[in-house]
Structure formats: structure tokens, C-alpha cells
Design an enzyme around this catalytic site. Structure first.
Site, PDB file in Angstrom:
ATOM      1  N   ASP A  12       0.849  -1.194   0.000  1.00  0.00           N
ATOM      2  CA  ASP A  12       0.000   0.000   0.000  1.00  0.00           C
ATOM      3  C   ASP A  12       0.884   1.244   0.000  1.00  0.00           C
ATOM      4  OD1 ASP A  12      -2.395  -1.432  -0.014  1.00  0.00           O
ATOM      5  OD2 ASP A  12      -2.413  -1.625   2.160  1.00  0.00           O
ATOM      6  N   LYS A  34       0.723  -7.963  -2.530  1.00  0.00           N
ATOM      7  CA  LYS A  34      -0.683  -7.589  -2.737  1.00  0.00           C
ATOM      8  C   LYS A  34      -0.725  -6.164  -3.280  1.00  0.00           C
ATOM      9  CE  LYS A  34      -3.840  -6.543   0.518  1.00  0.00           C
ATOM     10  NZ  LYS A  34      -4.540  -5.366  -0.022  1.00  0.00           N
ATOM     11  N   ASP A  61      -5.586  -6.900  -5.591  1.00  0.00           N
ATOM     12  CA  ASP A  61      -6.711  -6.661  -4.675  1.00  0.00           C
ATOM     13  C   ASP A  61      -7.517  -5.458  -5.168  1.00  0.00           C
ATOM     14  OD1 ASP A  61      -8.391  -6.726  -2.478  1.00  0.00           O
ATOM     15  OD2 ASP A  61      -6.925  -5.845  -1.097  1.00  0.00           O
ATOM     16  N   LYS A  63     -10.917  -5.554  -5.662  1.00  0.00           N
ATOM     17  CA  LYS A  63     -12.283  -5.605  -5.114  1.00  0.00           C
ATOM     18  C   LYS A  63     -13.307  -5.148  -6.143  1.00  0.00           C
ATOM     19  CE  LYS A  63     -10.934  -5.045  -0.270  1.00  0.00           C
ATOM     20  NZ  LYS A  63      -9.511  -4.686  -0.391  1.00  0.00           N
ATOM     21  N   LEU A  64     -13.344  -5.857  -7.266  1.00  0.00           N
ATOM     22  CA  LEU A  64     -14.242  -5.476  -8.360  1.00  0.00           C
ATOM     23  C   LEU A  64     -15.707  -5.632  -7.940  1.00  0.00           C
ATOM     24  CD1 LEU A  64     -12.348  -7.239 -11.303  1.00  0.00           C
ATOM     25  CD2 LEU A  64     -12.186  -4.844 -10.593  1.00  0.00           C
ATOM     26  N   HIS A  65     -16.519  -4.677  -8.351  1.00  0.00           N
ATOM     27  CA  HIS A  65     -17.950  -4.679  -8.028  1.00  0.00           C
ATOM     28  C   HIS A  65     -18.650  -3.852  -9.098  1.00  0.00           C
ATOM     29  CE1 HIS A  65     -21.101  -4.371  -4.522  1.00  0.00           C
ATOM     30  NE2 HIS A  65     -21.625  -4.798  -5.653  1.00  0.00           N
ATOM     31  N   ASP A  66     -19.148  -4.532 -10.136  1.00  0.00           N
ATOM     32  CA  ASP A  66     -19.774  -3.820 -11.255  1.00  0.00           C
ATOM     33  C   ASP A  66     -20.702  -4.805 -11.974  1.00  0.00           C
ATOM     34  OD1 ASP A  66     -20.253  -1.969 -13.406  1.00  0.00           O
ATOM     35  OD2 ASP A  66     -18.276  -1.081 -13.035  1.00  0.00           O
ATOM     36  N   ILE A  67     -21.238  -4.443 -13.093  1.00  0.00           N
ATOM     37  CA  ILE A  67     -22.108  -5.395 -13.800  1.00  0.00           C
ATOM     38  C   ILE A  67     -21.240  -6.527 -14.345  1.00  0.00           C
ATOM     39  CG2 ILE A  67     -23.851  -3.649 -14.357  1.00  0.00           C
ATOM     40  CD1 ILE A  67     -22.701  -3.632 -17.230  1.00  0.00           C
ATOM     41  N   PRO A  68     -21.845  -7.717 -14.522  1.00  0.00           N
ATOM     42  CA  PRO A  68     -21.051  -8.880 -14.929  1.00  0.00           C
ATOM     43  C   PRO A  68     -20.177  -8.636 -16.161  1.00  0.00           C
ATOM     44  CG  PRO A  68     -23.220  -9.595 -14.236  1.00  0.00           C
ATOM     45  CD  PRO A  68     -23.243  -8.098 -14.217  1.00  0.00           C
ATOM     46  N   ASN A  69     -20.722  -7.960 -17.166  1.00  0.00           N
ATOM     47  CA  ASN A  69     -19.956  -7.767 -18.399  1.00  0.00           C
ATOM     48  C   ASN A  69     -18.672  -6.973 -18.147  1.00  0.00           C
ATOM     49  OD1 ASN A  69     -19.782  -8.058 -21.307  1.00  0.00           O
ATOM     50  ND2 ASN A  69     -20.028  -5.828 -21.347  1.00  0.00           N
ATOM     51  N   THR A 120     -14.723  -5.899   6.457  1.00  0.00           N
ATOM     52  CA  THR A 120     -14.526  -5.996   7.905  1.00  0.00           C
ATOM     53  C   THR A 120     -14.717  -4.633   8.573  1.00  0.00           C
ATOM     54  OG1 THR A 120     -12.187  -5.869   7.371  1.00  0.00           O
ATOM     55  CG2 THR A 120     -13.040  -8.018   7.969  1.00  0.00           C
ATOM     56  N   GLN A 191      -8.037  -0.457  11.676  1.00  0.00           N
ATOM     57  CA  GLN A 191      -8.743  -1.747  11.625  1.00  0.00           C
ATOM     58  C   GLN A 191      -9.496  -1.969  12.932  1.00  0.00           C
ATOM     59  OE1 GLN A 191      -9.063  -3.540   9.045  1.00  0.00           O
ATOM     60  NE2 GLN A 191      -7.182  -3.748   7.863  1.00  0.00           N
ATOM     61  N   ARG A 212       0.596  -2.889   7.483  1.00  0.00           N
ATOM     62  CA  ARG A 212       1.469  -1.980   8.230  1.00  0.00           C
ATOM     63  C   ARG A 212       2.289  -2.670   9.309  1.00  0.00           C
ATOM     64  NH1 ARG A 212      -3.480   2.078   8.648  1.00  0.00           N
ATOM     65  NH2 ARG A 212      -4.460   0.024   8.505  1.00  0.00           N
TER      66      ARG A 212
HETATM   67  O1  C5P Z   1      -2.046  -2.230   7.133  1.00  0.00           O
HETATM   68  P1  C5P Z   1      -3.104  -3.268   7.301  1.00  0.00           P
HETATM   69  O2  C5P Z   1      -2.582  -4.571   7.850  1.00  0.00           O
HETATM   70  O3  C5P Z   1      -4.308  -2.775   8.044  1.00  0.00           O
HETATM   71  O4  C5P Z   1      -3.542  -3.572   5.784  1.00  0.00           O
HETATM   72  C1  C5P Z   1      -4.590  -4.449   5.477  1.00  0.00           C
HETATM   73  C2  C5P Z   1      -4.667  -4.648   3.987  1.00  0.00           C
HETATM   74  O5  C5P Z   1      -5.701  -5.581   3.712  1.00  0.00           O
HETATM   75  C3  C5P Z   1      -4.976  -3.394   3.197  1.00  0.00           C
HETATM   76  O6  C5P Z   1      -4.256  -3.494   1.969  1.00  0.00           O
HETATM   77  C4  C5P Z   1      -6.458  -3.465   2.934  1.00  0.00           C
HETATM   78  O7  C5P Z   1      -6.827  -2.886   1.727  1.00  0.00           O
HETATM   79  C5  C5P Z   1      -6.683  -4.974   2.867  1.00  0.00           C
HETATM   80  N1  C5P Z   1      -8.031  -5.410   3.257  1.00  0.00           N
HETATM   81  C6  C5P Z   1      -8.587  -5.158   4.500  1.00  0.00           C
HETATM   82  N2  C5P Z   1      -9.872  -5.576   4.781  1.00  0.00           N
HETATM   83  C7  C5P Z   1     -10.599  -6.237   3.878  1.00  0.00           C
HETATM   84  C8  C5P Z   1     -10.034  -6.525   2.630  1.00  0.00           C
HETATM   85  C9  C5P Z   1      -8.740  -6.098   2.359  1.00  0.00           C
HETATM   86  O8  C5P Z   1      -7.932  -4.562   5.364  1.00  0.00           O
HETATM   87  N3  C5P Z   1     -11.815  -6.666   4.174  1.00  0.00           N
END
Ligand code: C5P
Length: 239
Positions: A12, A34, A61, A63-69, A120, A191, A212
Site C-alpha cells: 500500500d 498484494k 486486490d 475488489k471489483l464490483h460492477d455489472i457482470p460484463n 470488515t 482496523q 502496516r
Molecule cells: O495495514 P493493514 O494490515 O491494516 O492492511 C490491510 C490490507 O488488507 C490493506 O491493503 C487493505 O486494503 C486490505 N483489506 C482489508 N480488509 C478487507 C479486505 C482487504 O484490510 N476486508
């Protein structure tokens, strides 16, 4: 899952230079890089190509979210880049997850799809309108897991703290990518649901995301080595 759990390092960072510098500091290893929204938005496919050229397995990563096509096309493009894993949102619907899998197949790729069930960061007590209350997070995540698997996904993204609850509802193990991993007592940052490597392994994580906890450490290679050791100890205790 019976396979030994692996790690993905969250790259990141805002530039390709920063990504390559992090890769250099980490040293060689089997961990996935990632590539998430920050790096991909800044550098696009070049980030994937450059990390692959350094010998990294790439977990895209997006996280795609759109119409199937649209998702079918984006997944085909991700497959063309050689990403091993690609994330989509399970709440995009079965047809959308299936479209991602089909797009990869049509492109001749081997990328596997992993579905985010419920972010989450979402609080069960404050779900968007339309969600039933009281909200049974584990039951909904288990249902979305079953749907995503049925649509051809390898597994799901899930908080390590929810692993056992979801598995109990599902009634069997599943491939689980777990973000929010921290050493015991470390800063959780933004988080809400964090877990240690030890507890994630104990509860059946398949792929643990280290963000991190490793990338912001004074010595990322040393922090990664500590995580590997904690995983190996937890695996030995689980055996
Ligand atoms: O730095 P940290 O450990 O919080 O990073 C978590 C990584 O996991 C980030 O790249 C974040 O985008 C990803 N992620 C998340 N929760 C999700 C899906 C992905 O924290 N539900």
C-alpha cells in the site's frame, strides 16, 4: 484447509519506486505482493509487471464490483497481467462472480478469484438499508461464501476474528484470506477486528495479509521473519 497458510504483503504505497524499495527491503521470499487500490490507481499494470519481474507472485486486490460484463473484461485483463489472485465483491451477485471466473478462463489465465463477503470495516449494528436486523454477520458471510464458491471462486476474504463463526455456519473449512493481522499488543490503526498470526493460523486462515505490521516497521524484513516464525510455531502447535 490442510495446506500451510501463506502470507501476502500489502504494497500500500503511492509510487512504483516505493513499491520496488519495499520489495528490496523485504528481500526474496515466497510471499505474495498484494497490489491494492492505492498502487494500482497510481501505476496501473506496470506495478504488477515490475513486481512479477522481481520474482513476486502478485495478488491483485481490486475488489471489483460492477455489472457482470464489465467485471468479466476487467478479470480477463487481470489474468493477462499474470496476477495469481484477484478480489471481487461477493455482494456483486453470483452472476458477477461467475463472470469474473469466465473472463479469466476466456483469457486463458490461471488467476483465481477471491470474494470479499462483507467488508470488515462494516459494523453489524449499522448495516446499509435493506439488511435484516438483528444482523447475523457469520450467517450472511457463510451464505456469501457458499455462493462465491459455487460461482467458481477459490475462497473469500474474511476477518480472522470471524473465521470460526463463519466455518461453524458453513459446516466445513474454506479458503480464507485474512487481513488485519497484527503482532500481539501492536497498534490496530484503522482496523477494528485484528488478530495475531498465531490465532489466525489456529482458526484456519489460508492466506494472511500483512500490511502496516510489516511495511511500517523499522525493519520490514525482520518483522516478516518474526511473522514467519510465529506462523511456524502456531502450525507446530496445531499439528
Ligand atoms: O495495514 P493493514 O494490515 O491494516 O492492511 C490491510 C490490507 O488488507 C490493506 O491493503 C487493505 O486494503 C486490505 N483489506 C482489508 N480488509 C478487507 C479486505 C482487504 O484490510 N476486508
Amino acid at each position: 484447509m490442510t495446506a500451510a497458510p501463506e502470507f501476502a504483503i500489502a504494497f500500500d504505497v503511492p509510487t512504483l519506486e516505493a513499491a520496488l524499495a519495499l520489495d528490496q527491503r523485504l528481500g526474496r521470499g515466497p510471499e505474495y505482493a498484494k497490489v491494492g487500490l492505492e498502487l494500482f490507481t497510481a501505476c496501473g499494470p506496470e506495478a504488477v509487471r515490475a513486481l512479477k519481474a522481481r520474482g513476486r507472485r502478485v495478488f491483485l486486490d481490486l475488489k471489483l464490483h460492477d455489472i457482470p460484463n464489465t467485471v468479466r473484461g476487467a478479470a480477463a485483463s487481470a489474468a493477462g497481467l499474470g496476477a495469481e489472485l484477484l478480489t471481487v465483491h461477493a455482494t456483486g451477485g453470483v452472476a458477477m462472480v461467475e463472470a469474473a471466473v469466465q473472463g479469466i478462463r476466456a483469457a486463458g489465465g490461471t488467476t483465481r478469484v477471491v470474494a470479499v463477503t462483507l467488508l470488515t470495516s462494516l459494523d453489524p449494528s449499522a448495516m446499509p438499508p435493506g439488511f435484516t436486523r438483528p444482523f447475523d454477520l457469520h450467517a450472511v458471510a457463510a451464505a456469501l461464501t457458499a455462493e462465491a464458491e459455487g460461482a467458481g471462486a477459490l475462497g473469500v476474504v474474511c476477518s480472522a476474528a470471524d473465521l470460526r463463526g463463519v466455518r461453524d455456519k458453513l459446516g466445513r473449512p474454506f479458503f480464507a484470506v485474512t487481513p488485519g493481522i497484527r503482532p500481539a499488543g501492536a497498534d490496530a490503526h484503522d482496523q477494528k477486528r485484528v488478530a495475531t498470526v498465531e490465532s489466525a493460523v489456529r482458526d484456519g486462515a489460508s492466506l494472511m495479509v500483512l500490511g502496516r505490521a510489516v511495511t511500517a516497521a523499522g525493519d520490514p524484513a525482520q518483522a516478516l521473519a518474526a511473522a514467519r516464525e510465529e506462523r511456524d510455531r502456531a502450525l507446530a502447535a496445531r499439528a
